[in-house]
Design an enzyme around this catalytic site. Structure first.
Site, PDB file in Angstrom:
ATOM      1  N   SER A  99     109.513 -67.637 -13.510  1.00 54.70           N
ATOM      2  CA  SER A  99     107.668 -67.414 -13.374  1.00 54.70           C
ATOM      3  C   SER A  99     107.789 -65.944 -12.213  1.00 54.70           C
ATOM      4  CB  SER A  99     107.379 -68.704 -12.045  1.00 54.70           C
ATOM      5  OG  SER A  99     107.963 -68.805 -11.049  1.00 54.70           O
TER       6      SER A  99
ATOM      7  N   THR B 273     107.257 -74.028  -1.300  1.00 54.96           N
ATOM      8  CA  THR B 273     106.228 -73.470  -2.111  1.00 54.96           C
ATOM      9  C   THR B 273     104.939 -74.337  -1.728  1.00 54.96           C
ATOM     10  OG1 THR B 273     106.579 -73.418  -4.399  1.00 54.96           O
ATOM     11  CG2 THR B 273     107.023 -71.243  -2.815  1.00 54.96           C
TER      12      THR B 273
ATOM     13  N   HIS C 266      96.413 -63.741  -6.565  1.00 50.85           N
ATOM     14  CA  HIS C 266      96.912 -65.353  -6.188  1.00 50.85           C
ATOM     15  C   HIS C 266      98.319 -65.015  -5.730  1.00 50.85           C
ATOM     16  CE1 HIS C 266      98.595 -69.353  -7.137  1.00 50.85           C
ATOM     17  NE2 HIS C 266      98.929 -69.245  -7.821  1.00 50.85           N
TER      18      HIS C 266
ATOM     19  N   ASP D  20     117.574 -70.942   7.050  1.00 50.80           N
ATOM     20  CA  ASP D  20     117.649 -69.562   8.477  1.00 50.80           C
ATOM     21  C   ASP D  20     115.721 -69.507   8.545  1.00 50.80           C
ATOM     22  OD1 ASP D  20     116.304 -67.237   9.648  1.00 50.80           O
ATOM     23  OD2 ASP D  20     118.156 -66.081   8.574  1.00 50.80           O
TER      24      ASP D  20
ATOM     25  N   CYS E 159      96.909 -72.003 -12.574  1.00 55.85           N
ATOM     26  CA  CYS E 159      96.461 -71.770 -11.581  1.00 55.85           C
ATOM     27  C   CYS E 159      94.982 -70.209 -11.635  1.00 55.85           C
ATOM     28  CB  CYS E 159      96.906 -71.047 -10.604  1.00 55.85           C
ATOM     29  SG  CYS E 159      98.830 -71.697 -10.075  1.00 55.85           S
TER      30      CYS E 159
ATOM     31  N   ASN F 127     100.320 -72.490  -1.100  1.00 53.63           N
ATOM     32  CA  ASN F 127      99.599 -72.392  -2.688  1.00 53.63           C
ATOM     33  C   ASN F 127      98.651 -73.447  -3.015  1.00 53.63           C
ATOM     34  OD1 ASN F 127      99.347 -71.608  -4.710  1.00 53.63           O
ATOM     35  ND2 ASN F 127     101.622 -72.497  -5.512  1.00 53.63           N
TER      36      ASN F 127
ATOM     37  N   SER G 251     100.717 -69.785 -14.560  1.00 59.00           N
ATOM     38  CA  SER G 251     101.417 -69.708 -15.929  1.00 59.00           C
ATOM     39  C   SER G 251     101.947 -69.829 -16.807  1.00 59.00           C
ATOM     40  CB  SER G 251     102.028 -71.036 -14.878  1.00 59.00           C
ATOM     41  OG  SER G 251     103.146 -70.277 -13.648  1.00 59.00           O
TER      42      SER G 251
ATOM     43  N   GLU H  21      94.644 -77.789 -11.486  1.00 57.09           N
ATOM     44  CA  GLU H  21      95.744 -78.163 -12.467  1.00 57.09           C
ATOM     45  C   GLU H  21      95.833 -79.304 -11.790  1.00 57.09           C
ATOM     46  OE1 GLU H  21      98.812 -75.750 -12.207  1.00 57.09           O
ATOM     47  OE2 GLU H  21      98.096 -74.547 -11.246  1.00 57.09           O
TER      48      GLU H  21
ATOM     49  N   LYS I 123     104.600 -58.613  -3.739  1.00 56.88           N
ATOM     50  CA  LYS I 123     106.066 -58.361  -5.243  1.00 56.88           C
ATOM     51  C   LYS I 123     104.832 -57.596  -6.017  1.00 56.88           C
ATOM     52  CE  LYS I 123     109.415 -62.164  -5.106  1.00 56.88           C
ATOM     53  NZ  LYS I 123     110.714 -60.957  -4.588  1.00 56.88           N
TER      54      LYS I 123
HETATM   55  N1  CAA Z   1     116.156 -63.737   5.799  1.00 56.89           N
HETATM   56  C1  CAA Z   1     114.312 -63.136   4.995  1.00 56.89           C
HETATM   57  N2  CAA Z   1     114.936 -63.377   3.643  1.00 56.89           N
HETATM   58  C2  CAA Z   1     115.589 -64.222   3.519  1.00 56.89           C
HETATM   59  C3  CAA Z   1     116.489 -64.392   3.871  1.00 56.89           C
HETATM   60  C4  CAA Z   1     116.744 -64.767   5.648  1.00 56.89           C
HETATM   61  N3  CAA Z   1     117.280 -65.558   5.582  1.00 56.89           N
HETATM   62  N4  CAA Z   1     117.188 -65.652   3.033  1.00 56.89           N
HETATM   63  C5  CAA Z   1     115.955 -65.839   1.531  1.00 56.89           C
HETATM   64  N5  CAA Z   1     115.338 -64.533   1.575  1.00 56.89           N
HETATM   65  C6  CAA Z   1     114.464 -64.299   0.957  1.00 56.89           C
HETATM   66  C7  CAA Z   1     115.200 -63.461  -0.480  1.00 56.89           C
HETATM   67  O1  CAA Z   1     115.607 -62.169  -0.465  1.00 56.89           O
HETATM   68  C8  CAA Z   1     114.118 -63.194  -1.108  1.00 56.89           C
HETATM   69  O2  CAA Z   1     112.970 -62.125  -1.253  1.00 56.89           O
HETATM   70  P1  CAA Z   1     112.975 -61.405  -2.756  1.00 56.89           P
HETATM   71  O3  CAA Z   1     112.087 -62.469  -3.479  1.00 56.89           O
HETATM   72  O4  CAA Z   1     112.047 -60.230  -1.670  1.00 56.89           O
HETATM   73  O5  CAA Z   1     114.434 -60.829  -3.038  1.00 56.89           O
HETATM   74  C9  CAA Z   1     112.915 -64.228  -0.535  1.00 56.89           C
HETATM   75  O6  CAA Z   1     113.156 -64.956   0.937  1.00 56.89           O
HETATM   76  C10 CAA Z   1     113.638 -65.944  -1.682  1.00 56.89           C
HETATM   77  O7  CAA Z   1     114.563 -66.657  -1.455  1.00 56.89           O
HETATM   78  P2  CAA Z   1     114.998 -66.917  -3.111  1.00 56.89           P
HETATM   79  O8  CAA Z   1     114.820 -65.703  -3.704  1.00 56.89           O
HETATM   80  O9  CAA Z   1     116.363 -66.675  -2.772  1.00 56.89           O
HETATM   81  O10 CAA Z   1     114.415 -68.227  -3.075  1.00 56.89           O
HETATM   82  P3  CAA Z   1     113.653 -69.886  -3.687  1.00 56.89           P
HETATM   83  O11 CAA Z   1     115.000 -69.038  -4.920  1.00 56.89           O
HETATM   84  O12 CAA Z   1     115.174 -70.223  -2.375  1.00 56.89           O
HETATM   85  O13 CAA Z   1     112.579 -69.540  -4.392  1.00 56.89           O
HETATM   86  C11 CAA Z   1     111.652 -68.815  -5.217  1.00 56.89           C
HETATM   87  C12 CAA Z   1     111.895 -68.959  -4.366  1.00 56.89           C
HETATM   88  C13 CAA Z   1     112.071 -69.089  -6.911  1.00 56.89           C
HETATM   89  C14 CAA Z   1     109.491 -68.223  -5.513  1.00 56.89           C
HETATM   90  C15 CAA Z   1     110.457 -70.955  -5.282  1.00 56.89           C
HETATM   91  O14 CAA Z   1     109.936 -71.350  -4.063  1.00 56.89           O
HETATM   92  C16 CAA Z   1     109.504 -71.050  -6.377  1.00 56.89           C
HETATM   93  O15 CAA Z   1     110.481 -71.834  -7.056  1.00 56.89           O
HETATM   94  N6  CAA Z   1     109.099 -71.939  -6.447  1.00 56.89           N
HETATM   95  C17 CAA Z   1     107.470 -72.019  -6.884  1.00 56.89           C
HETATM   96  C18 CAA Z   1     107.554 -71.318  -7.578  1.00 56.89           C
HETATM   97  C19 CAA Z   1     105.931 -70.007  -7.748  1.00 56.89           C
HETATM   98  O16 CAA Z   1     105.834 -69.923  -6.719  1.00 56.89           O
HETATM   99  N7  CAA Z   1     106.427 -68.882  -8.908  1.00 56.89           N
HETATM  100  C20 CAA Z   1     105.361 -68.030  -7.557  1.00 56.89           C
HETATM  101  C21 CAA Z   1     105.019 -67.497  -9.062  1.00 56.89           C
HETATM  102  S1  CAA Z   1     104.655 -68.056 -10.342  1.00 56.89           S
HETATM  103  C22 CAA Z   1     102.981 -68.677  -9.665  1.00 56.89           C
HETATM  104  O17 CAA Z   1     102.397 -68.183  -8.892  1.00 56.89           O
HETATM  105  C23 CAA Z   1     101.751 -69.384 -10.470  1.00 56.89           C
HETATM  106  C24 CAA Z   1     102.521 -71.276  -9.416  1.00 56.89           C
HETATM  107  O18 CAA Z   1     101.061 -70.472  -8.206  1.00 56.89           O
HETATM  108  C25 CAA Z   1     103.338 -71.633  -9.566  1.00 56.89           C
END
Ligand code: CAA
Length: 390
Positions: free
Chosen positions: A204, A155, A236, A32, A114, A279, A311, A82, A245
Site C-alpha cells: 500500500s 493506524t 492523504h 517502543d 480514501c 486515519n 487504495s 468506505e 514519505k
Molecule cells: N523508533 C523510531 N522509528 C521506528 C521505530 C523506533 N523504535 N521502530 C520502527 N520505526 C519506524 C520504521 O523504521 C518505519 O519507518 P520508515 O517507514 O520510515 O522506515 C516506521 O516506524 C513503521 O515501522 P514498520 O515499517 O516496521 O511498521 P509496521 O510494519 O509495523 O506497519 C504499516 C506500518 C505498514 C503502515 C501498517 O501500520 C499498516 O499496514 N497500516 C495500514 C495500511 C496503510 O496505512 N497504508 C498506507 C498507504 S495506503 C493508504 O494511504 C490508504 C489508506 O488510508 C489505508
C-alpha cells in the site's frame, strides 16, 4: 461563457467521543513508543462510541456549515465513505431528519477507498460550472478499524469533514487543471463479508508513492503548476509520516533532496489533526487542509498542492488557491475543541469497543448511550437504523 471561480466556501471537521493515545497502545503491545510517535507520526487515534457511526459523524461536521449558510441554495449532497452502513441506501439520506435537509436536493453516496471525497469535489465543481447559483455539500466520513494484533492497528481512527462547494468561495478556489492516476492493485480492500479490511501494508505504501508521482506527472502534462509554486502541500494521511514519505518521493522524482526542515515547512502545519485523530480515510486529506489553514501563517493568495489517494487505486493531484480573507471563514476553535474534548480510553475499554457489534437479527437493539455529541444512533430495529438529535 467564462467558468465561474469554484471552490471551498466552508470546511468543518468532527470526530468521535473517545480516543486512545499511542503511549497506552505501545505499553500494552510491548512496542517502543518512538515507533508510533516518530516512525508513523501518530500520537493518538479516535475511537467511535457504540452510538456513533459515519452518519452521526457526518451530521456533526455538516450541522455548523448548514447553520452558517442555510440550505436555500443547496441542491446536491455527496457523501463519500468506505465504511458505509448500507449496500443500497445512501447514508446521506439519514441526514434529512437530522439536519432538516431540503427535499429539493439530490443525495448520493460515493465510494473509492480514501479518494472518493475528492471525486465529490470535482463533481461539485462541474455542477456549479453549469449553474453558479448551485451549492454542493460534500461530506467525507469514515471509521478506520483494523484487526487487533496487526501492524495496521496503530493506524486506526475516525473523523468527518463537511465541505461546502460554491461559486466565488471564501476559503479556497479549486483550479480546474488536475492530474489523475488509476490502476487495479490489491493493496487494501474490504470484501462485503468483512468488517475490517484486508491490507498489504508495504504494498500500500509503494503503491501510494507511485500513484503520487503519476498523478503529479499527469497534472503537469495538463498544464499544472511547478512544484516551487506551492506554499504548502496536503496529502492523504493514513498516518502523518506517510505525507513526509510521499512528499520526499515526489520531490525526489524531480531531482530534489529535501531536508527534514524543508519537509516540515511544506507539511507540518497540515498534520496537527491527523496526528491526534488517526486515519479517517476519505476525510483525512480534508482534515489536513483544515489543519493547514487553522495553523499556518497567512496563506491568502498562495497555492496549496493537494494529493488525494485511495487504495485500489486512484490518486489525484490538484491545486487549492487560498482566497484572501479566508481566515474569517475558518473554524479553528471548534476544530480544536472536537479534538481536545475527546475522552481518553483505558486499554481494556478500547478493546471492548473494538469488539462491540450491534446484533444482525431483526429484533430491537437499543444502543448504549455514550456520546456527548448532538447526534446519536439510538437503536436498530427490524434492520432499520434509528438516530436521534439532542
Ligand atoms: N523508533 C523510531 N522509528 C521506528 C521505530 C523506533 N523504535 N521502530 C520502527 N520505526 C519506524 C520504521 O523504521 C518505519 O519507518 P520508515 O517507514 O520510515 O522506515 C516506521 O516506524 C513503521 O515501522 P514498520 O515499517 O516496521 O511498521 P509496521 O510494519 O509495523 O506497519 C504499516 C506500518 C505498514 C503502515 C501498517 O501500520 C499498516 O499496514 N497500516 C495500514 C495500511 C496503510 O496505512 N497504508 C498506507 C498507504 S495506503 C493508504 O494511504 C490508504 C489508506 O488510508 C489505508
Amino acid at each position: 461563457m467564462p467558468h465561474p471561480r469554484v471552490g471551498i466556501a466552508d470546511l468543518s471537521i468532527a470526530t468521535t467521543h473517545y480516543m486512545i493515545d499511542h503511549a497506552t497502545l505501545a505499553r500494552h503491545h510491548g512496542v517502543d513508543v518512538a515507533k508510533y510517535h516518530r516512525g508513523i507520526g501518530q500520537d493518538a487515534m479516535s475511537v467511535p462510541a457504540p452510538d456513533e457511526d459515519i452518519v452521526t459523524l457526518a451530521a456533526a461536521a455538516a450541522a455548523p456549515v448548514l447553520e452558517r449558510h442555510g440550505t436555500s441554495a443547496l441542491r446536491t449532497v455527496l457523501l463519500a465513505t468506505e465504511t458505509g452502513v448500507d449496500q443500497s441506501k445512501a447514508a446521506g439520506l439519514y441526514l434529512h431528519p437530522l439536519l432538516r435537509l431540503p427535499h429539493t436536493t439530490r443525495v448520493v453516496e460515493l465510494k473509492q477507498a480514501c479518494y472518493a471525497a475528492t471525486a465529490g469535489l470535482q463533481f461539485a465543481a462541474g455542477l456549479i460550472a453549469r449553474d453558479p447559483a448551485h451549492q454542493v455539500l460534500v461530506i467525507a466520513t469514515d471509521i478506520a478499524r483494523y484487526d487487533t494484533g496487526t501492524p495496521a492497528e496503530a493506524t486506526q481512527g475516525a473523523a468527518s469533514a463537511a465541505i461546502l462547494v460554491t461559486a466565488d468561495p471564501g476559503i479556497a478556489e479549486l483550479e480546474s487543471v488536475t492530474g489523475v492516476h488509476s490502476s487495479h492493485v490489491m493493496d487494501f480492500w474490504r470484501p462485503n463479508h468483512r468488517t475490517t479490511p484486508v491490507v498489504d501494508g508495504k504494498l500500500s505504501i509503494t503503491t501510494y508513492l507511485d500513484a503520487t508521482a503519476h498523478a503529479y506527472a499527469d497534472y503537469r502534462r495538463h498544464g499544472g503548476r511547478d512544484l516551487d509554486d506551492f506554499a504548502a502541500f496536503c496529502y492523504h494521511q493514513p498516518f502523518t509520516a506517510m505525507a513526509y514519505k510521499a512528499h520526499r518521493h515526489l520531490l525526489g522524482t524531480h531531482g530534489q533532496a529535501p531536508s527534514h526542515d524543508d519537509l516540515d515547512t511544506a507539511l507540518a502545519a497540515s498534520t496537527h489533526y491527523n496526528r491526534a485523530v488517526g486515519n479517517s480515510y476519505t476525510a483525512s486529506l480534508y482534515l489536513a487542509l483544515a489543519s493547514l489553514l487553522d495553523h499556518r501563517d497567512e496563506l491568502g493568495g498562495r497555492h496549496v498542492g493537494m494529493l488525494s489517494y485511495g487504495s485500489g487505486c486512484v490518486a489525484e493531484f490538484f491545486c487549492a488557491t487560498v482566497v484572501p480573507g479566508y481566515r474569517d471563514h475558518l473554524r479553528a476553535t471548534a476544530h480544536d475543541h472536537a479534538v481536545t474534548a475527546r475522552k481518553p480510553l483505558a486499554y481494556d475499554d478500547y478493546r471492548s469497543l473494538h469488539e462491540f457489534r450491534i446484533p444482525a437479527d431483526a429484533g430491537r437493539h437499543n444502543v448504549p448511550e455514550h456520546t456527548a455529541g448532538a447526534f446519536r444512533l439510538a437503536a436498530v430495529e427490524g434492520h432499520e437504523r434509528i438516530y436521534e438529535t439532542r
